[in-house]
Design a protein around this motif. Structure first.
Motif, mmCIF file in Angstrom:
data_model
loop_
_atom_site.group_PDB
_atom_site.id
_atom_site.type_symbol
_atom_site.label_atom_id
_atom_site.label_comp_id
_atom_site.label_asym_id
_atom_site.label_seq_id
_atom_site.Cartn_x
_atom_site.Cartn_y
_atom_site.Cartn_z
ATOM 1 N N VAL A 56 0.436 -1.504 -0.040
ATOM 2 C CA VAL A 56 0.081 -0.065 0.017
ATOM 3 C C VAL A 56 0.940 1.787 0.165
ATOM 4 O O VAL A 56 1.709 1.411 0.597
ATOM 5 C CB VAL A 56 -0.714 0.075 1.381
ATOM 6 N N LEU A 57 0.842 2.448 -0.528
ATOM 7 C CA LEU A 57 0.702 3.323 -0.606
ATOM 8 C C LEU A 57 0.316 4.535 0.044
ATOM 9 O O LEU A 57 -0.789 4.448 -0.015
ATOM 10 C CB LEU A 57 0.887 4.114 -2.543
ATOM 11 N N TYR A 58 0.842 5.123 0.824
ATOM 12 C CA TYR A 58 0.566 6.296 1.468
ATOM 13 C C TYR A 58 1.032 7.409 0.973
ATOM 14 O O TYR A 58 2.503 7.636 1.134
ATOM 15 C CB TYR A 58 1.230 5.905 3.090
ATOM 16 N N GLY A 59 0.401 8.833 1.105
ATOM 17 C CA GLY A 59 0.914 9.858 0.593
ATOM 18 C C GLY A 59 0.369 11.183 1.222
ATOM 19 O O GLY A 59 -0.375 10.886 2.187
ATOM 20 N N PHE A 60 1.267 11.994 1.409
ATOM 21 C CA PHE A 60 0.930 13.429 2.473
ATOM 22 C C PHE A 60 1.456 14.305 1.517
ATOM 23 O O PHE A 60 2.194 15.072 0.603
ATOM 24 C CB PHE A 60 2.624 13.344 3.396
ATOM 25 N N LYS A 61 0.757 15.847 1.626
ATOM 26 C CA LYS A 61 0.987 17.519 1.090
ATOM 27 C C LYS A 61 2.321 17.515 1.539
ATOM 28 O O LYS A 61 2.878 17.941 0.790
ATOM 29 C CB LYS A 61 -0.151 17.829 1.357
ATOM 30 N N THR A 62 2.836 17.203 3.221
ATOM 31 C CA THR A 62 3.941 17.446 2.499
ATOM 32 C C THR A 62 5.164 16.681 3.681
ATOM 33 O O THR A 62 4.607 15.528 4.303
ATOM 34 C CB THR A 62 3.849 18.637 4.366
ATOM 35 N N GLU A 63 6.329 17.258 3.617
ATOM 36 C CA GLU A 63 7.486 15.680 4.134
ATOM 37 C C GLU A 63 6.869 15.760 5.698
ATOM 38 O O GLU A 63 7.986 14.788 6.578
ATOM 39 C CB GLU A 63 8.987 15.891 3.419
ATOM 40 N N GLU A 64 7.147 17.156 6.392
ATOM 41 C CA GLU A 64 6.322 17.204 7.821
ATOM 42 C C GLU A 64 5.202 16.037 8.212
ATOM 43 O O GLU A 64 5.935 14.718 9.111
ATOM 44 C CB GLU A 64 6.471 18.096 7.897
ATOM 45 N N GLU A 65 4.527 16.260 7.384
ATOM 46 C CA GLU A 65 3.076 14.736 7.891
ATOM 47 C C GLU A 65 3.606 13.517 7.720
ATOM 48 O O GLU A 65 2.972 12.688 8.358
ATOM 49 C CB GLU A 65 2.254 15.333 6.580
ATOM 50 N N ARG A 66 5.167 13.580 6.414
ATOM 51 C CA ARG A 66 5.091 11.663 6.213
ATOM 52 C C ARG A 66 5.950 11.378 7.644
ATOM 53 O O ARG A 66 5.687 10.308 8.240
ATOM 54 C CB ARG A 66 5.431 11.977 5.415
ATOM 55 N N ASP A 67 6.893 12.357 7.843
ATOM 56 C CA ASP A 67 8.208 12.391 9.239
ATOM 57 C C ASP A 67 6.859 11.865 9.898
ATOM 58 O O ASP A 67 7.743 10.748 11.146
ATOM 59 C CB ASP A 67 8.745 13.038 9.233
#
Length: 182
Positions: A56-67
């Motif tokens: 599964v791919l999880y995606g985020f608008k910003t790198e901070e959200e992903r981190d």
């Protein structure tokens, strides 16, 4: 491993978007798909979650959200399906603040997060998360090295900015340790 996808958003539904990159549509689960504008070129910073029965791919608008998402899923008992709604309904700074202040009630407001998981989040992450305008814990080798030596985040933040970043990592650590021991 993928870092991000940049392409045209072709579909937006309640819990995912489809981003087309070079003729391939990627289904990316995201905390708030409506931040992505359909029909426009958008970037999604992704995490590819692979298990024997899922990819599964999880995606985020910003790198901070992903981190923050990556740090949350390291917590025992907290997987991607529980961490994603936390980012959908809470702000990054609010979540970090709740963890640092041991605000169990704030953490329990998220779906599927009970007392036990909230306490585990605090135990595992308190003092280890910072906002992007401060020292970025997830990506800074020096900070991670000093953390592994047992230094507190506040102490680390006070010396990291004084260390010469042009030095190799070993010399940076030595310089930081000298500053910490003063």
């Amino acid at each position: 491993m993928f870092d991000y996808f940049k392409g045209i958003v072709t579909k937006t539904v309640a819990n995912y978007v489809v981003i087309e990159c070079n003729g391939v549509g990627y289904k990316i689960f995201t905390p708030n798909p409506y931040k992505f504008i359909e029909g426009e070129i958008q970037t999604a910073y992704v995490y590819n979650h692979v298990r024997e029965d899922e990819n599964v791919l999880y995606g985020f608008k910003t790198e901070e959200e992903r981190d923050l998402f990556l740090r949350l899923i390291e917590v025992k008992g907290l997987g991607p399906k529980m961490a994603l709604p936390m980012l959908a309904t809470g702000s990054i700074s609010g979540i970090i603040d709740a963890i640092d202040r041991e605000n169990i009630l704030y953490l329990k407001k998220f779906p599927k997060i009970g007392e036990k998981v909230a306490r585990q989040i605090i135990l595992d992450l308190k003092g280890k998360l910072v906002l992007s305008n401060e020292v970025h814990v997830e990506s800074d080798e020096l900070v991670l090295a000093l953390e592994s030596l047992g230094y507190k985040t506040n102490d680390i933040k006070s010396v990291v900015s004084k260390v010469d970043k042009s030095l190799n990592i070993e010399e940076q650590i030595k310089e930081a340790l000298k500053l910490l021991l003063k």
